[in-house]
Design a protein around this motif. Structure first.
Motif, PDB file in Angstrom:
ATOM      1  N   PRO A   9       0.813  -1.206   0.000  1.00 43.22           N
ATOM      2  CA  PRO A   9       0.000   0.000   0.000  1.00 43.22           C
ATOM      3  C   PRO A   9       0.847   1.257   0.000  1.00 43.22           C
ATOM      4  N   THR A  10       0.511   2.174  -0.898  1.00 50.16           N
ATOM      5  CA  THR A  10       1.269   3.414  -0.998  1.00 50.16           C
ATOM      6  C   THR A  10       0.400   4.635  -0.777  1.00 50.16           C
ATOM      7  N   ASP A  11      -0.924   4.457  -0.700  1.00 49.48           N
ATOM      8  CA  ASP A  11      -1.801   5.608  -0.600  1.00 49.48           C
ATOM      9  C   ASP A  11      -3.033   5.233   0.202  1.00 49.48           C
ATOM     10  N   ARG A  12      -3.629   6.248   0.826  1.00 50.00           N
ATOM     11  CA  ARG A  12      -4.873   6.041   1.555  1.00 50.00           C
ATOM     12  C   ARG A  12      -6.026   6.400   0.641  1.00 50.00           C
ATOM     13  N   LEU A  13      -7.021   5.547   0.628  1.00 52.94           N
ATOM     14  CA  LEU A  13      -8.155   5.729  -0.266  1.00 52.94           C
ATOM     15  C   LEU A  13      -8.942   6.965   0.142  1.00 52.94           C
ATOM     16  N   GLY A  14      -9.118   7.896  -0.804  1.00 57.52           N
ATOM     17  CA  GLY A  14      -9.883   9.105  -0.548  1.00 57.52           C
ATOM     18  C   GLY A  14     -11.363   8.892  -0.795  1.00 57.52           C
ATOM     19  N   ALA A  15     -12.151   9.932  -0.506  1.00 56.83           N
ATOM     20  CA  ALA A  15     -13.604   9.811  -0.602  1.00 56.83           C
ATOM     21  C   ALA A  15     -14.056   9.518  -2.028  1.00 56.83           C
ATOM     22  N   SER A  16     -13.489  10.218  -3.018  1.00 52.29           N
ATOM     23  CA  SER A  16     -13.929  10.007  -4.400  1.00 52.29           C
ATOM     24  C   SER A  16     -13.558   8.614  -4.885  1.00 52.29           C
ATOM     25  N   ALA A  17     -12.362   8.142  -4.515  1.00 49.94           N
ATOM     26  CA  ALA A  17     -11.949   6.790  -4.909  1.00 49.94           C
ATOM     27  C   ALA A  17     -12.807   5.741  -4.213  1.00 49.94           C
ATOM     28  N   LEU A  18     -13.161   5.995  -2.948  1.00 53.32           N
ATOM     29  CA  LEU A  18     -14.012   5.050  -2.222  1.00 53.32           C
ATOM     30  C   LEU A  18     -15.364   4.920  -2.910  1.00 53.32           C
ATOM     31  N   LYS A  19     -15.938   6.048  -3.301  1.00 61.06           N
ATOM     32  CA  LYS A  19     -17.241   6.010  -3.966  1.00 61.06           C
ATOM     33  C   LYS A  19     -17.156   5.271  -5.296  1.00 61.06           C
ATOM     34  N   ALA A  20     -16.055   5.474  -6.015  1.00 59.06           N
ATOM     35  CA  ALA A  20     -15.883   4.777  -7.294  1.00 59.06           C
ATOM     36  C   ALA A  20     -15.652   3.287  -7.084  1.00 59.06           C
ATOM     37  N   PHE A  21     -14.988   2.936  -6.000  1.00 52.61           N
ATOM     38  CA  PHE A  21     -14.615   1.548  -5.751  1.00 52.61           C
ATOM     39  C   PHE A  21     -15.795   0.699  -5.306  1.00 52.61           C
ATOM     40  N   THR A  22     -16.702   1.293  -4.508  1.00 53.82           N
ATOM     41  CA  THR A  22     -17.760   0.486  -3.900  1.00 53.82           C
ATOM     42  C   THR A  22     -18.912   0.234  -4.868  1.00 53.82           C
ATOM     43  N   HIS A  23     -18.555  -0.296  -6.000  1.00 56.72           N
ATOM     44  CA  HIS A  23     -19.495  -0.845  -6.978  1.00 56.72           C
ATOM     45  C   HIS A  23     -19.277  -2.356  -6.919  1.00 56.72           C
ATOM     46  N   PRO A  24     -20.333  -3.162  -6.857  1.00 60.20           N
ATOM     47  CA  PRO A  24     -20.144  -4.611  -6.652  1.00 60.20           C
ATOM     48  C   PRO A  24     -19.151  -5.255  -7.609  1.00 60.20           C
ATOM     49  N   LEU A  25     -19.220  -4.920  -8.894  1.00 59.30           N
ATOM     50  CA  LEU A  25     -18.318  -5.554  -9.846  1.00 59.30           C
ATOM     51  C   LEU A  25     -16.888  -5.067  -9.654  1.00 59.30           C
TER      52      LEU A  25
END
Length: 200
Positions: A9-25
């Motif tokens: 791990p090199t970075d902490r997940l930000g709010a925008s990345a979290l929202k993009a990531f939390t898609h089931p697929l």
């Protein structure tokens, strides 16, 4: 996250990345890539999706720095992807109304993913592959919040070091009888005695 050849791990997940990531697929794609690099076509077969869908969502994950080209597979007809390690400040994400729902979705997926992986491992216990290197470590401790955070920090540091060493060996072309392993490291607060959900 998994202990494999995924970059540390090199970075902490930000709010925008979290929202993009939390898609089931997208969460399923990243989980699959933690088992090893793959192409969109390979992932589509594994997840029962079309390659168009997996390609699109991989590009969205790439846009937020969650996946990248696998340097061991370059110049081919199809892109090979690998997961990129990251950390999540779960407490802050859960406390922020703007990210609470996404953080809850991520926690639910992580719990289900761990349960699936552990169930598959338990079903293979009769094989040498499943028994090799197995370990189940647990402890119940009384810690202050600061001590719990320190435990997480120390555990993450050790996992980062081991991940970086594994990545360096792979880059150097090291051989040997190595097997992929999945490492889970959870530090979970328990309900205080007398509160709903506590043991009686």
């Amino acid at each position: 996250m998994a202990a494999d050849n995924t970059p540390a791990p090199t970075d902490r997940l930000g709010a925008s990345a979290l929202k993009a990531f939390t898609h089931p697929l997208r969460m399923a794609l990243l989980s699959a890539l933690q088992e090893g690099p793959a192409t969109a076509t390979m992932l589509a077969r594994r997840l029962g999706e079309s390659s168009g869908q997996t390609s699109y969502h991989l590009r969205q994950l790439e846009r937020h720095g969650l996946v990248e080209d696998d340097p061991a597979h370059v110049g081919g007809r199809e892109r090979w992807w690998r997961a990129v390690g990251f950390t999540v400040d779960g407490g802050a994400m859960l406390a922020d109304p703007a990210t609470t729902t996404n953080a809850q979705d991520l926690v639910a997926f992580a719990v289900a993913d761990q349960a699936r992986t552990l169930g598959e491992w338990a079903a293979r216990l009769g094989t040498d592959h499943a028994r090799r290197g197995q370990a189940a470590l647990s402890a119940t401790l009384d810690l202050t919040e600061e001590e719990a955070v320190d435990l997480v920090t120390r555990g993450q540091r050790l996992l980062d070091e081991v991940s970086a060493e594994a990545e360096a060996r792979a880059a150097a072309g090291a051989t040997g009888d190595r097997r992929r392993v999945r490492v889970y490291f959870n530090v979970l607060p328990l309900p205080a005695p007398g509160t709903p959900g506590a043991d009686t």
